[in-house]
Design an enzyme around this catalytic site. Structure first.
Site, mmCIF file in Angstrom:
data_model
loop_
_atom_site.group_PDB
_atom_site.id
_atom_site.type_symbol
_atom_site.label_atom_id
_atom_site.label_comp_id
_atom_site.label_asym_id
_atom_site.label_seq_id
_atom_site.Cartn_x
_atom_site.Cartn_y
_atom_site.Cartn_z
ATOM 1 N N LYS A 107 -10.397 -35.293 22.307
ATOM 2 C CA LYS A 107 -9.705 -34.769 23.490
ATOM 3 C C LYS A 107 -10.478 -35.191 24.723
ATOM 4 O O LYS A 107 -11.683 -35.421 24.656
ATOM 5 C CB LYS A 107 -9.658 -33.236 23.429
ATOM 6 C CG LYS A 107 -8.515 -32.639 24.215
ATOM 7 C CD LYS A 107 -7.211 -32.874 23.507
ATOM 8 C CE LYS A 107 -6.111 -31.957 23.941
ATOM 9 N NZ LYS A 107 -5.074 -31.892 22.906
HETATM 10 N N1 GLU Z 1 -1.885 -33.484 23.458
HETATM 11 C C1 GLU Z 1 -1.054 -33.376 22.297
HETATM 12 C C2 GLU Z 1 -1.663 -32.399 21.311
HETATM 13 O O1 GLU Z 1 -2.451 -31.571 21.667
HETATM 14 C C3 GLU Z 1 -0.712 -34.714 21.690
HETATM 15 C C4 GLU Z 1 -1.875 -35.535 21.236
HETATM 16 C C5 GLU Z 1 -1.498 -36.942 20.812
HETATM 17 O O2 GLU Z 1 -0.334 -37.257 20.802
HETATM 18 O O3 GLU Z 1 -2.424 -37.699 20.524
HETATM 19 O O4 GLU Z 1 -1.328 -32.388 20.162
#
Ligand code: GLU
Length: 420
Positions: A107
């Site tokens: 993240k």
């Molecule tokens: N931000 C989204 C999540 O928390 C998508 C992450 C992604 O598609 O890599 O799942």
């Protein structure tokens, strides 16, 4: 001392430790999962429109890459912090394991309120942040995506920055891109669609239907609005929605297409001022006596402070980390079923996986193919989480989902062994 439930990383560790105890996890594996593998903190200068220089802080955390390249979004928020990003990265490790796609968890975040700077400033912040993390990311290394306050447009700027520096166009460096840049059909709606699929599976199991089920949704961003639209199309009765500014309430059911139209035309993209409903606050939304409550905003929304006031029968977590472990215990005690984030909102990363595969192959799927494949994966994941629920006799879905995830990651670590 009172447990501080405001720290998401602490909460993520509590969830891991609870699960470890139940599945009797090897202590050595637990030690690995309790620390993110790589953490980057960066401060970077950006030229502002008024010719001053602002220094922004950003993060990228890779929690675990055992099952594949790291995957996870980037959030832009004035209060984003390292512990929050660590927690979110670890939830990505577990989420990708639950839907069994070949990724680890990551993240990123930048301390910025995108509404308070110009589009050109936002572009420069994004490009400079990308430059700061360029050694960490890559299509076989770590693939960012949208998260809170980040959009397909921002993903396009990341792709461009990475591609210019590498000297060739790299489609699969990010997911959640615009269709014109190699995005996938169905990606924009995927998280909301997934929330709906998982909710339907749970209702089916309880021999109930989502037709006429009353629904309250916190958050009207990408996840909340798409979930609202799909639930509405399928006969659900959405009686309340809130966003960061205001909320709408109508016990007879809101006209979701009209609200969506209102929000799209409103320069501030909020439900505030929508004329055909009563106003409701977030606090009130959580206490509504509804069939389904869907927190689709951000973490730490259901805490020990408000958990006992919740009257919903089922909670489906569109957001990441909306329920703290202390709130979990209260809700479990009350018999409220929670469909946890790492299962319920996994539709987004699942279609991100499809987008990544399409980009790597330069071969694109039609929308039906995407939606069918998404449904198959989520229905299968729900069934596997259920098997874990029975195997370990957990009373809640979160522990069962974590058990499935941790088993998969632990097995991968054992099979690979520790280098050197
Ligand atoms: N931000 C989204 C999540 O928390 C998508 C992450 C992604 O598609 O890599 O799942």
């Amino acid at each position: 001392m009172k447990y501080d439930e405001s720290n998401p990383w602490k909460n993520a560790l509590t969830q891991l430790r609870n699960t470890a105890e139940i599945i009797d996890l090897d202590k050595n594996i637990q030690k690995i999962l309790e620390k993110p593998a790589k953490t980057l903190i960066t401060s970077f200068p950006v030229n502002m429109d008024d010719e001053s220089i602002e220094v922004f802080e950003g993060y990228r955390v890779q929690h675990n890459a055992t099952r594949g390249p790291c995957k996870g979004g980037i959030r832009y928020a004035p209060d984003v912090n390292l512990d929050e990003v660590k927690a979110l990265a670890s939830w990505m490790t577990y989420k990708t394991a639950i839907v069994n796609i070949p990724y680890g968890g990551a993240k990123g975040g930048v301390v910025v309120d995108p509404r308070k700077i110009s589009v050109n400033e936002l572009k420069r912040v994004t490009r400079r942040y990308t430059y700061s993390v360029i050694g960490m990311i890559g299509p076989e290394r770590d693939i960012p995506a949208p998260d809170f306050n980040t959009t397909p447009e921002i993903m396009g700027w990341i792709m461009d920055t990475y591609s210019m520096i590498r000297g060739h166009t790299e489609l699969s460096i990010v997911t959640g891109k615009s269709l014109e840049l190699g995005g996938s059909l169905g990606r924009l709606e995927a998280t909301g669609r997934g929330v709906h699929i998982v909710m339907e599976e749970a209702l089916k199991q309880q021999k109930q239907s989502s037709k006429n089920a009353t629904i309250a949704i916190q958050g009207f961003g990408n996840v909340g609005s798409n979930f609202a639209q799909i639930a509405h199309q399928n006969g659900g009765k959405i009686i309340a929605v809130t966003d960061a500014h205001s909320g709408c309430y109508n016990p007879e059911g809101l006209n979701i297409p009209e609200i969506l139209d209102y929000v799209t035309k409103n320069p501030n993209r909020t439900v505030e001022g929508y004329p055909n409903a009563e106003i409701i606050s977030n606090k009130e939304l959580f206490t509504l006596d509804v069939d389904i409550l869907a927190p689709c905003a951000t973490q730490n929304q259901i805490t020990r402070e408000n958990a006992d006031k919740i009257e919903a029968k089922l909670i489906v977590e569109g957001a990441n980390g909306p329920t703290t472990p202390l709130a979990d215990s209260i809700l479990n005690e009350k018999g409220i079923v929670i469909l946890p984030d790492i299962l319920a909102n996994a539709g987004g990363v699942t279609v991100s996986y499809f987008e990544w595969v399409q980009g790597l192959q330069y071969f694109f799927w039609d929308e039906n193919q995407v939606n069918e494949a998404l449904k198959k994966i989520l229905v299968g994941a729900f069934a596997e989480v259920n098997q874990m629920k029975e195997k370990y006799n957990t009373r809640d879905f979160r522990t069962a989902a974590m058990a499935l995830a941790v088993h998969r990651v632990a097995r991968a670590i054992q099979l690979r062994g520790i280098f050197p």
